[in-house]
Design a protein around this motif. Structure first.
Motif, PDB file in Angstrom:
ATOM      1  N   VAL A   1       0.855  -1.210   0.000  1.00  0.00           N
ATOM      2  CA  VAL A   1       0.000   0.000   0.000  1.00  0.00           C
ATOM      3  C   VAL A   1       0.883   1.250   0.000  1.00  0.00           C
ATOM      4  O   VAL A   1       0.655   2.180  -0.783  1.00  0.00           O
ATOM      5  CB  VAL A   1      -0.933  -0.008   1.252  1.00  0.00           C
ATOM      6  CG1 VAL A   1      -1.749   1.277   1.306  1.00  0.00           C
ATOM      7  CG2 VAL A   1      -1.841  -1.201   1.211  1.00  0.00           C
ATOM      8  N   ASP A   2       1.950   1.238   0.839  1.00  0.00           N
ATOM      9  CA  ASP A   2       2.831   2.416   0.896  1.00  0.00           C
ATOM     10  C   ASP A   2       3.510   2.692  -0.462  1.00  0.00           C
ATOM     11  O   ASP A   2       3.569   3.828  -0.931  1.00  0.00           O
ATOM     12  CB  ASP A   2       3.933   2.207   1.957  1.00  0.00           C
ATOM     13  CG  ASP A   2       3.365   2.297   3.380  1.00  0.00           C
ATOM     14  OD1 ASP A   2       2.226   2.849   3.494  1.00  0.00           O
ATOM     15  OD2 ASP A   2       4.047   1.860   4.299  1.00  0.00           O
ATOM     16  N   LYS A   3       3.965   1.539  -1.045  1.00  0.00           N
ATOM     17  CA  LYS A   3       4.638   1.712  -2.348  1.00  0.00           C
ATOM     18  C   LYS A   3       3.684   2.280  -3.380  1.00  0.00           C
ATOM     19  O   LYS A   3       4.019   3.186  -4.156  1.00  0.00           O
ATOM     20  CB  LYS A   3       5.192   0.350  -2.854  1.00  0.00           C
ATOM     21  CG  LYS A   3       6.370  -0.139  -2.036  1.00  0.00           C
ATOM     22  CD  LYS A   3       7.643   0.600  -2.431  1.00  0.00           C
ATOM     23  CE  LYS A   3       8.815  -0.024  -1.650  1.00  0.00           C
ATOM     24  NZ  LYS A   3      10.024   0.752  -1.783  1.00  0.00           N
ATOM     25  N   ALA A   4       2.443   1.726  -3.383  1.00  0.00           N
ATOM     26  CA  ALA A   4       1.449   2.207  -4.343  1.00  0.00           C
ATOM     27  C   ALA A   4       1.172   3.682  -4.092  1.00  0.00           C
ATOM     28  O   ALA A   4       1.132   4.506  -5.015  1.00  0.00           O
ATOM     29  CB  ALA A   4       0.175   1.368  -4.237  1.00  0.00           C
ATOM     30  N   LEU A   5       1.017   4.040  -2.820  1.00  0.00           N
ATOM     31  CA  LEU A   5       0.721   5.441  -2.497  1.00  0.00           C
ATOM     32  C   LEU A   5       1.888   6.369  -2.908  1.00  0.00           C
ATOM     33  O   LEU A   5       1.680   7.485  -3.389  1.00  0.00           O
ATOM     34  CB  LEU A   5       0.455   5.587  -0.990  1.00  0.00           C
ATOM     35  CG  LEU A   5      -0.942   5.119  -0.530  1.00  0.00           C
ATOM     36  CD1 LEU A   5      -1.044   5.131   0.997  1.00  0.00           C
ATOM     37  CD2 LEU A   5      -2.022   6.011  -1.117  1.00  0.00           C
ATOM     38  N   SER A   6       3.129   5.821  -2.672  1.00  0.00           N
ATOM     39  CA  SER A   6       4.308   6.618  -3.051  1.00  0.00           C
ATOM     40  C   SER A   6       4.299   6.937  -4.551  1.00  0.00           C
ATOM     41  O   SER A   6       4.584   8.051  -4.977  1.00  0.00           O
ATOM     42  CB  SER A   6       5.577   5.844  -2.650  1.00  0.00           C
ATOM     43  OG  SER A   6       6.639   6.229  -3.458  1.00  0.00           O
ATOM     44  N   GLN A   7       3.924   5.910  -5.349  1.00  0.00           N
ATOM     45  CA  GLN A   7       3.871   6.148  -6.805  1.00  0.00           C
ATOM     46  C   GLN A   7       2.771   7.147  -7.151  1.00  0.00           C
ATOM     47  O   GLN A   7       2.933   8.001  -8.027  1.00  0.00           O
ATOM     48  CB  GLN A   7       3.655   4.814  -7.565  1.00  0.00           C
ATOM     49  CG  GLN A   7       4.771   3.804  -7.387  1.00  0.00           C
ATOM     50  CD  GLN A   7       6.168   4.374  -7.696  1.00  0.00           C
ATOM     51  OE1 GLN A   7       6.321   5.209  -8.571  1.00  0.00           O
ATOM     52  NE2 GLN A   7       7.175   3.925  -6.935  1.00  0.00           N
ATOM     53  N   VAL A   8       1.669   7.042  -6.463  1.00  0.00           N
ATOM     54  CA  VAL A   8       0.555   7.976  -6.704  1.00  0.00           C
ATOM     55  C   VAL A   8       1.022   9.408  -6.367  1.00  0.00           C
ATOM     56  O   VAL A   8       0.743  10.364  -7.094  1.00  0.00           O
ATOM     57  CB  VAL A   8      -0.690   7.569  -5.882  1.00  0.00           C
ATOM     58  CG1 VAL A   8      -1.751   8.661  -5.927  1.00  0.00           C
ATOM     59  CG2 VAL A   8      -1.270   6.279  -6.432  1.00  0.00           C
ATOM     60  N   SER A   9       1.801   9.507  -5.201  1.00  0.00           N
ATOM     61  CA  SER A   9       2.319  10.833  -4.819  1.00  0.00           C
ATOM     62  C   SER A   9       3.235  11.396  -5.924  1.00  0.00           C
ATOM     63  O   SER A   9       3.196  12.587  -6.264  1.00  0.00           O
ATOM     64  CB  SER A   9       3.133  10.743  -3.525  1.00  0.00           C
ATOM     65  OG  SER A   9       2.351  10.283  -2.496  1.00  0.00           O
ATOM     66  N   ARG A  10       4.027  10.458  -6.406  1.00  0.00           N
ATOM     67  CA  ARG A  10       4.965  10.922  -7.437  1.00  0.00           C
ATOM     68  C   ARG A  10       4.208  11.453  -8.645  1.00  0.00           C
ATOM     69  O   ARG A  10       4.508  12.519  -9.180  1.00  0.00           O
ATOM     70  CB  ARG A  10       5.875   9.760  -7.833  1.00  0.00           C
ATOM     71  CG  ARG A  10       7.009  10.204  -8.711  1.00  0.00           C
ATOM     72  CD  ARG A  10       8.004   9.094  -8.920  1.00  0.00           C
ATOM     73  NE  ARG A  10       8.925   9.476  -9.964  1.00  0.00           N
ATOM     74  CZ  ARG A  10       9.798   8.683 -10.531  1.00  0.00           C
ATOM     75  NH1 ARG A  10       9.874   7.410 -10.065  1.00  0.00           N
ATOM     76  NH2 ARG A  10      10.597   9.081 -11.456  1.00  0.00           N
TER      77      ARG A  10
END
Ligand code: ADP
Length: 794
Positions: free
Chosen positions: A612-621
């Motif tokens: 979830v964190d990784k997915a969110l990080s990509q979304v942030s990017r």
């Protein structure tokens, strides 16, 4: 006593003697003087000749060839019994009836021989010599008798008679103004009068004593003629007359006229006698007169004017050939000498015969008027006539007309006038053309000029002259070198080439500096056209100079814009490909983590937070990328708004560092800050965005890790913030472009360091909007330090 009487008689007798002398001497004088020569050339009438000779001999009696008395002095008239007068014109036979000895001598003389006589008269013993007189044509015109009283033998018984007679003869003969001579049939002189000495300087005695004396003194050229005449006289037994030259003692030639009379005895010619008179002056005069006459005649015949002289009786006195030809007059009419007849024949040739006749006839009346007239002829000729009175002394004795053919002259004059008018018109047209040309030249918006072959300005307009920094007046007559020394070296050779080849050069691009604006580089489009005339060829050239500096600049601007546009397109294309790449990059891991999460959910497993964190990080990017794009668009549109409020920088940096820390594991983060708070008036979020961006770049572009230091300090009224890394640095030539949109440095690796080149662009805009300034210190391979300042809140 008697001897003096005839002389007195001549002088006193009604002026006859005086008249003879005047005629004789007057002729001579006039002959020498020249102009009146024509008058003296008049042949001497027999009557005049008689009186002339009579005067010379101091004759007591003069008769004509018929023996009629022409002159008789009063003493003789008394002796002859005609003291009452009336003897003139009567025959000698009647008048001299009382003096038969004199009548016999006169009769002898009228046969052509010298008559001698002796007898009494008026109580005296008289001795007479009677000489025949010849006219110019050689014919006998009369005789002159000279009388001398002589003592009778009875009165002088002691004097031998013959000697006395001889003395008287000689005295009588010596008084004659000529040489009386006698020679025998062998041409030996038996007597020569003493006048020989006076006239020729030849002694009479030698003449008689030396047989060849005379022969030596006859001019050699005349000798043959003289002898032939003497022999003829001797042979034919009649009087001959001839003119020949004698050579004087001093060697001077003297023309003599002599009569040669032969006397016969018993049918045999025995002697010659004659009277030799000096006619040198007379002949010279005649020669001069003839010469003058021939010159005048030749002149008269050779002049181009037709001339006619008419006397008061309208008789044609003289005319030249030109006159006759000019008027087409027949020889018969001219021979007729009738001016009226000639006028009638000439008149029909004129355009207005009646007027012509009236005009000429009016001038027949003697008058002093000078008249000039122009006569139009039917055949097209135009004659100009001048008529002058012919004068002799004060008297007007006729009129002279001269006619000149002025047809050519008039035609030439008319032609000249026509040409003059044409030239005047042409000049006016030329002046008009020049005025038009000048107006056109001066108001033309382009530079115009004409130069001659020496490259001097013949015409130049204000536009071109002001380019040179001069007035038109100053430029006229000056060379291109004087007018435009800066540019002449460039264009003068071209001008010379145009004049040399006669071929124009048009629309040549020329750039340079002119005296009017020596600092400014200006541009022109120049054309040169040769100017030629049919007679002189190329005489100069016309120059057209069009200023194209503005066009030139506009073109450069267009080129620059085009380049920029092309650059923008390239950047856009780069951006699209980068943006596509950048946007796609987070999608792959995002998709991966979401699939993992789906799989975990499907299998009923609990979702791993790490996915979830990784997915969110990509979304942030993705979100950041999209924010950056939106911010850039807002900045371009001027719509990036700031919500200002007091921002305390220590707190803000703490916050940002806290957020950034999890983003990196391999960098050491350091913060340096002053103890007192630094507060600025700004948009907290946007300032945080700047700090995040700088920190993120510091991480991104120091891929091998290292320390990243964030430093806060006060710099006067400004807060100074810097972020230092020890990464790849930035090449020098790239630094100035760092803060431009979509710019990414050459050394920025594409993979792993993805970016749109928008971060610093947005940072600069935000800082500058806050009244601050942003810059970078960097060295390739040694890291970079980004600085910005912000005004501290008051
Ligand atoms: P990007 O999204 O490419 O990072 P930025 O506007 O933030 O865009 O940065 C522009 C460019 O400046 C970068 O592509 C990089 O080449 C250069 N750059 C920025 N920060 C640094 C740094 N700390 N060290 C080296 N290069 C940097």
């Amino acid at each position: 006593m008697f001897a003096t009487r005839p002389s007195q008689a001549w002088d006193e007798a009604g002026g006859v003697g005086t008249e003879v002398e005047q005629v004789t001497k007057g002729d001579m004088r006039r002959g020498q003087a020249g102009p009146d020569a024509q008058a003296s050339s008049r042949p001497v009438t027999p009557h005049e000749r008689l009186l002339q000779v009579g005067r010379g001999l101091r004759a007591a009696l003069v008769t004509d060839a018929q023996g009629r008395v022409v002159w008789m002095d009063e003493v003789l008239a008394l002796a002859a019994g005609w003291e009452g007068g009336g003897e003139l014109g009567r025959s000698c036979r009647e008048v001299l009836s009382r003096l038969p000895w004199l009548l016999a001598a006169v009769r002898t003389a009228l046969t052509g021989e010298q008559g001698l006589g002796e007898g009494s008269g008026q109580g005296q013993h008289l001795f007479a010599v009677v000489v025949p007189v010849y006219g110019d044509d050689g014919s006998l015109v009369g005789a002159c008798a000279r009388l001398q009283p002589r003592r009778t033998a009875r009165a002088e018984p002691d004097t031998p008679g013959t000697e006395h007679v001889r003395e008287h003869y000689e005295s009588l003969i010596d008084s004659i103004d000529g040489i009386v001579w006698e020679a025998d049939a062998e041409f030996r002189f038996t007597f020569v009068s003493r006048q020989a000495e006076r006239l020729l300087g030849l002694h009479a005695r030698r003449w008689v004593s030396e047989p060849d004396f005379w022969a030596r003194h006859v001019h050699p050229e005349d000798w043959g003629r003289v002898m032939a005449t003497c022999m003829d006289a001797l042979r034919q037994g009649r009087t001959h007359e001839l003119e020949f030259r004698m050579v004087t003692d001093s060697g001077r030639a003297v023309w003599m006229r002599t009569q040669v009379t032969a006397t016969s005895e018993e049918g045999q010619p025995v002697r010659l006698r004659g009277l030799m008179v000096d006619v040198t002056e007379q002949l010279r005069s005649r020669e001069r007169v003839e010469h003058t006459h021939s010159v005048l005649r030749a002149t008269f015949d050779s002049i181009a004017d037709g001339v006619i002289v008419v006397d008061a009786e309208q008789r044609i006195i003289a005319y030249n050939k030109r006159f006759q030809d000019m008027w087409g007059l027949s020889d018969a009419v001219m021979r007729g000498r009738n001016a009226e007849a000639a006028l009638r024949q000439a008149a029909p040739l004129t355009v207005d015969p009646a007027a012509f006749v009236a005009h000429v006839q009016a001038q027949f009346t003697p008058s002093a008027a000078v008249s000039v007239n122009v006569i139009e002829m039917k055949d097209g000729r135009v004659l100009e006539s001048t008529s002058l009175p012919q004068r002799m002394g004060d008297a007007i004795i006729g009129r002279v007309w001269s006619y000149r053919d002025v047809t050519q002259e008039r035609r030439a004059k008319m032609e000249r006038e026509r040409l003059l008018v044409a030239e005047q018109n042409a000049r006016e047209r030329t002046e008009e053309s020049f005025a038009l040309l000048d107006t056109f030249l001066n108001h033309a918006p382009v530079g115009l000029a004409f130069v001659n072959r020496d490259l001097r300005y013949l015409r130049i307009n204000t536009a071109l002259a002001s380019l040179h920094g001069h007035s038109r007046e100053w430029e006229l007559g000056r060379t291109v070198w004087e007018a435009n020394p800066l540019m002449a070296p460039h264009f003068a050779p071209l001008m010379l080439q145009v004049m040399e080849t006669g071929l124009p050069m048009s629309d040549m691009e020329m750039s340079g500096h002119v005296p009017a604006t020596p600092e400014e580089l200006r541009h022109w489009r120049v054309s040169y056209y040769p100017v030629s005339t049919p007679s002189a060829g190329v005489v100069g050239l016309g120059a057209v100079v069009v200023e194209v500096t503005q066009e030139h600049r506009a073109r450069q601007e267009r080129e620059r814009l085009l380049k920029e546009a092309q650059e923008a397109i390239r950047v856009r294309d780069d951006f699209l490909s980068i943006a596509a790449h950048e946007l796609k990059t987070p999608l792959t891991p995002l998709k991966l983590h979401l699939q993992m999460m789906k799989q975990q959910a499907t299998q009923g497993q609990a979702l791993k937070p790490h996915h979830v964190d990784k997915a969110l990080s990509q979304v942030s990017r993705l979100s950041l990328l999209i924010h950056d794009l939106l911010d850039a668009t807002r900045i371009e549109a001027g719509r990036l708004g700031l919500r200002r409020g007091p921002v305390e920088l220590q707190a803000l940096t703490d916050e940002v560092l806290a957020e950034a820390r999890p983003l990196t594991g391999q960098h050491t983060l350091e913060r340096v800050a002053p103890p007192e708070p630094l507060v600025v008036l700004g948009d907290r979020g946007r300032l945080a965005q700047v700090l995040s961006n700088l920190l993120e770049n510091a991480f991104k572009y120091s891929p091998t890790g290292g320390s990243v230091r964030l430093k806060l300090e006060r710099d006067g009224s400004m807060a100074h913030v810097s972020v230092r890394d020890s990464g790849i640095g930035i090449p020098d030539d790239q630094r100035e472009h760092l803060f431009q949109r979509f710019f990414r440095a050459r050394n920025a690796p594409i993979s792993g360091f993805g970016g749109l080149g928008l971060g610093l662009y947005i940072c600069r805009d935000i800082i500058e909007r806050h009244g601050g300034h942003i810059w970078v210190d960097t060295r390739v391979g040694h890291g970079s330090t980004f600085h910005f300042t912000l005004p501290l809140a008051p």
